[in-house]
Design a protein around this motif. Structure first.
Motif, PDB file in Angstrom:
ATOM      1  N   ARG A  24       0.831  -1.200   0.000  1.00  0.00           N
ATOM      2  CA  ARG A  24       0.000   0.000   0.000  1.00  0.00           C
ATOM      3  C   ARG A  24       0.878   1.267   0.000  1.00  0.00           C
ATOM      4  O   ARG A  24       0.597   2.210  -0.737  1.00  0.00           O
ATOM      5  CB  ARG A  24      -0.925  -0.006   1.229  1.00  0.00           C
ATOM      6  CG  ARG A  24      -1.759   1.250   1.414  1.00  0.00           C
ATOM      7  CD  ARG A  24      -2.743   1.481   0.271  1.00  0.00           C
ATOM      8  NE  ARG A  24      -3.545   2.675   0.499  1.00  0.00           N
ATOM      9  CZ  ARG A  24      -4.336   3.217  -0.409  1.00  0.00           C
ATOM     10  NH1 ARG A  24      -4.453   2.678  -1.615  1.00  0.00           N
ATOM     11  NH2 ARG A  24      -5.033   4.299  -0.124  1.00  0.00           N
ATOM     12  N   THR A  25       1.922   1.269   0.812  1.00  0.00           N
ATOM     13  CA  THR A  25       2.837   2.418   0.830  1.00  0.00           C
ATOM     14  C   THR A  25       3.417   2.641  -0.562  1.00  0.00           C
ATOM     15  O   THR A  25       3.490   3.771  -1.059  1.00  0.00           O
ATOM     16  CB  THR A  25       3.987   2.146   1.820  1.00  0.00           C
ATOM     17  OG1 THR A  25       3.425   1.878   3.099  1.00  0.00           O
ATOM     18  CG2 THR A  25       4.917   3.338   1.922  1.00  0.00           C
ATOM     19  N   GLN A  27       2.143   1.671  -3.441  1.00  0.00           N
ATOM     20  CA  GLN A  27       1.104   2.146  -4.354  1.00  0.00           C
ATOM     21  C   GLN A  27       0.878   3.646  -4.185  1.00  0.00           C
ATOM     22  O   GLN A  27       0.819   4.396  -5.165  1.00  0.00           O
ATOM     23  CB  GLN A  27      -0.201   1.381  -4.081  1.00  0.00           C
ATOM     24  CG  GLN A  27      -1.362   1.841  -4.950  1.00  0.00           C
ATOM     25  CD  GLN A  27      -2.719   1.363  -4.425  1.00  0.00           C
ATOM     26  OE1 GLN A  27      -2.841   0.921  -3.279  1.00  0.00           O
ATOM     27  NE2 GLN A  27      -3.730   1.458  -5.272  1.00  0.00           N
ATOM     28  N   VAL A  28       0.762   4.083  -2.918  1.00  0.00           N
ATOM     29  CA  VAL A  28       0.463   5.495  -2.657  1.00  0.00           C
ATOM     30  C   VAL A  28       1.629   6.384  -3.076  1.00  0.00           C
ATOM     31  O   VAL A  28       1.441   7.408  -3.746  1.00  0.00           O
ATOM     32  CB  VAL A  28       0.122   5.708  -1.155  1.00  0.00           C
ATOM     33  CG1 VAL A  28       0.033   7.198  -0.829  1.00  0.00           C
ATOM     34  CG2 VAL A  28      -1.203   5.020  -0.816  1.00  0.00           C
ATOM     35  N   LEU A  29       2.856   5.995  -2.739  1.00  0.00           N
ATOM     36  CA  LEU A  29       4.006   6.844  -3.063  1.00  0.00           C
ATOM     37  C   LEU A  29       4.263   6.902  -4.572  1.00  0.00           C
ATOM     38  O   LEU A  29       4.608   7.958  -5.104  1.00  0.00           O
ATOM     39  CB  LEU A  29       5.264   6.358  -2.335  1.00  0.00           C
ATOM     40  CG  LEU A  29       5.335   6.700  -0.845  1.00  0.00           C
ATOM     41  CD1 LEU A  29       6.590   6.081  -0.213  1.00  0.00           C
ATOM     42  CD2 LEU A  29       5.337   8.211  -0.618  1.00  0.00           C
ATOM     43  N   ALA A  31       1.979   6.498  -6.942  1.00  0.00           N
ATOM     44  CA  ALA A  31       0.910   7.322  -7.528  1.00  0.00           C
ATOM     45  C   ALA A  31       1.157   8.797  -7.229  1.00  0.00           C
ATOM     46  O   ALA A  31       0.969   9.660  -8.098  1.00  0.00           O
ATOM     47  CB  ALA A  31      -0.456   6.882  -6.984  1.00  0.00           C
ATOM     48  N   LEU A  32       1.602   9.101  -6.016  1.00  0.00           N
ATOM     49  CA  LEU A  32       1.890  10.492  -5.655  1.00  0.00           C
ATOM     50  C   LEU A  32       2.982  11.064  -6.553  1.00  0.00           C
ATOM     51  O   LEU A  32       2.829  12.151  -7.127  1.00  0.00           O
ATOM     52  CB  LEU A  32       2.330  10.561  -4.183  1.00  0.00           C
ATOM     53  CG  LEU A  32       2.682  11.949  -3.657  1.00  0.00           C
ATOM     54  CD1 LEU A  32       1.459  12.850  -3.635  1.00  0.00           C
ATOM     55  CD2 LEU A  32       3.282  11.853  -2.240  1.00  0.00           C
TER      56      LEU A  32
ATOM     57  N   PHE B  39      -4.936  11.954  -7.795  1.00  0.00           N
ATOM     58  CA  PHE B  39      -4.133  11.082  -6.925  1.00  0.00           C
ATOM     59  C   PHE B  39      -5.005  10.500  -5.809  1.00  0.00           C
ATOM     60  O   PHE B  39      -5.030   9.280  -5.583  1.00  0.00           O
ATOM     61  CB  PHE B  39      -2.952  11.871  -6.344  1.00  0.00           C
ATOM     62  CG  PHE B  39      -2.405  11.292  -5.078  1.00  0.00           C
ATOM     63  CD1 PHE B  39      -1.699  10.090  -5.098  1.00  0.00           C
ATOM     64  CD2 PHE B  39      -2.602  11.930  -3.860  1.00  0.00           C
ATOM     65  CE1 PHE B  39      -1.197   9.539  -3.925  1.00  0.00           C
ATOM     66  CE2 PHE B  39      -2.107  11.397  -2.688  1.00  0.00           C
ATOM     67  CZ  PHE B  39      -1.410  10.194  -2.724  1.00  0.00           C
ATOM     68  N   VAL B  43      -5.958   6.364  -5.570  1.00  0.00           N
ATOM     69  CA  VAL B  43      -5.531   5.444  -4.496  1.00  0.00           C
ATOM     70  C   VAL B  43      -6.608   5.309  -3.422  1.00  0.00           C
ATOM     71  O   VAL B  43      -6.408   4.610  -2.436  1.00  0.00           O
ATOM     72  CB  VAL B  43      -4.188   5.870  -3.859  1.00  0.00           C
ATOM     73  CG1 VAL B  43      -3.092   5.957  -4.912  1.00  0.00           C
ATOM     74  CG2 VAL B  43      -4.320   7.184  -3.095  1.00  0.00           C
TER      75      VAL B  43
END
Lengths: 291, 291
Positions: A24-25, A27-29, A31-32, B39, B43
């Motif tokens: 998850r980390t 994926q989020v980073l 995408a960010l 974003f 997510v």
């Protein structure tokens, strides 16, 4: 990595993750970073604009205190706070709305029927309602945390002349989910605009006003905590809330009541002789886990 | 605006701009909000993740000082700084690379052939080259601002044991665009990782190392200022630079020279008896205005 280019840097960033990192980390980073890169490429961000953006964040950092969080405000005026609220609200429950930066962590207890306005003058408001679940059943003993501006437009944490607990209260509903209290009508006010967020608002041709509202955090075991606000339907800023917090189901009529009609059973009973307004605001909480 | 939803909030944000706002500001802010919204939607950003992101920015704000700018570092490790560099570099000129946070505003003058290492011990490095324009013509009297780590891996502003001007120098090239100075070989080092950026690096399974480098800012009238770095080709972190700063044309061989061969005409001539290394690094500046 030494062949990084403006076109492949997002892939290089993504490929640089270790293999045993939290999915998850990751994926989020990723995408960010991709959205930040896409933004910079799309507008062909200049060095000066990049530097200005960083200087805005530095400025926000310098003025942020426990009482004034410029980063939360930035998220609010960019619509991000409201977006996150809306993404996670349950259609059958009351809409959530922005928490804002003015909640205090130790609100004083307020009895059912109690008075939150203390010695402040203003239009007396009698607020009441019932907390229910999505099937319409009252939720017994729900907890309601309420706060609002004083009549001068300031929250206690902004105003050295107010006690920090002024216009804050924590109420336990009765066994039928009912709550009730008196206060004075909160006023429309401006978010702080002497920092970087103010610069952004001016650059966007926007004002810093929010329509008058009462804040609520409603909690009950087995239900999702609801952070919301209630707005009067005659506020001039209802359609221009600078933090995008208004939702149709949060707009209520503050119904004027004639002098001499103030009901029994409240802390202020016998003390309110003139007219006042009454607002009914029922709250519907979503179940903690979907059925 | 009270009918804002998670799907239309970007349009609502864009429609809220005043009519006489600066078109570029409007373009940048709307694109920024759209990418931030996209974003969050992509997510399905949770309230907890949103709050964590804001807490990271608050933390960055608390530890940012003129000597340590955590926001710049955040931009660096996300690849944004390098992306902005690459978007604005001219293919015919030397690649630009990250400025970093360790430049000082008043570097001491350094004569051509001067010594930047002062009393520090380490592998002596003789750095020289020529500043040219994109047609290959030397640029007379170009100004070169140079800085690097001490052998302990710290810049002067990080190290209470160093003078603030230690390993910083400002040199005016000669009329043929030539520069030359001696120093000790800079070392690979870690970016500060005791703040939020360090948390991000650990979450990404990344280390905080940068390959050894010398920083340059090169300026000359009529030419675009160049912010860049030069890296030795034997550094173990060349392909894992945590700030994405390495470019192929910035990687140079530090050529070992035998003892007793140190040339005449330098401040250290007669003082360097052992072996040393020599690096030639020519710099090509783009014209200020495209032809």
């Amino acid at each position: 990595m030494r062949n990084v280019t403006k076109d492949n840097i997002t892939e290089v960033f993504a490929a640089y993750f270790g293999e045993d990192t939290d999915p998850r980390t990751r994926q989020v980073l990723i995408a960010l970073a991709r959205h930040i890169h896409d933004f910079a490429r799309e507008v062909n961000l200049s060095h000066d604009e990049w530097r200005k953006g960083l200087e805005f964040l530095e400025w926000a950092g310098r003025i942020t205190t426990p009482e004034r969080n410029e980063f939360v405000l930035l998220s609010d005026v960019l619509g991000l706070s409201s977006l996150v609220d809306m993404m996670h609200s349950t259609p059958e429950a009351t809409s959530s709305s922005v928490l804002g930066p003015f909640h205090v962590s130790n609100p004083p207890a307020l009895e059912i029927g109690g008075d939150m306005k203390r010695d402040f003058e203003g239009e007396v408001l009698l607020v009441e309602g019932t907390v229910r679940d999505t099937s319409g059943k009252p939720i017994p003993r729900a907890m309601i945390d309420i706060w609002q501006t004083a009549p001068n437009g300031m929250y206690s944490s902004q105003d050295p002349d107010q006690d920090i607990h002024s216009f804050h209260g924590l109420m336990t509903c009765d066994w039928e989910g009912r709550y009730a209290f008196t206060t004075v009508r909160p006023v429309s006010y401006t978010v702080p605009d002497d920092g970087p967020v103010g610069e952004i608002l001016r650059a966007a041709g926007r004002h810093p006003w929010r329509p008058s509202h009462l804040h609520y955090i409603v909690s009950a075991p087995g239900h999702r905590q609801l952070v919301t606000e209630v707005f009067p339907d005659d506020d001039p800023y209802l359609d221009q809330d600078t933090v995008f917090g208004v939702r149709d189901d949060l707009v209520m009529t503050y119904v004027p009541q004639p002098a001499g009609s103030f009901p029994e059973g409240f802390a202020l009973s016998g003390k309110v002789e003139g007219s006042y307004s009454r607002v009914d605001f029922d709250l519907v909480l979503a179940p903690l886990h979907e059925a």
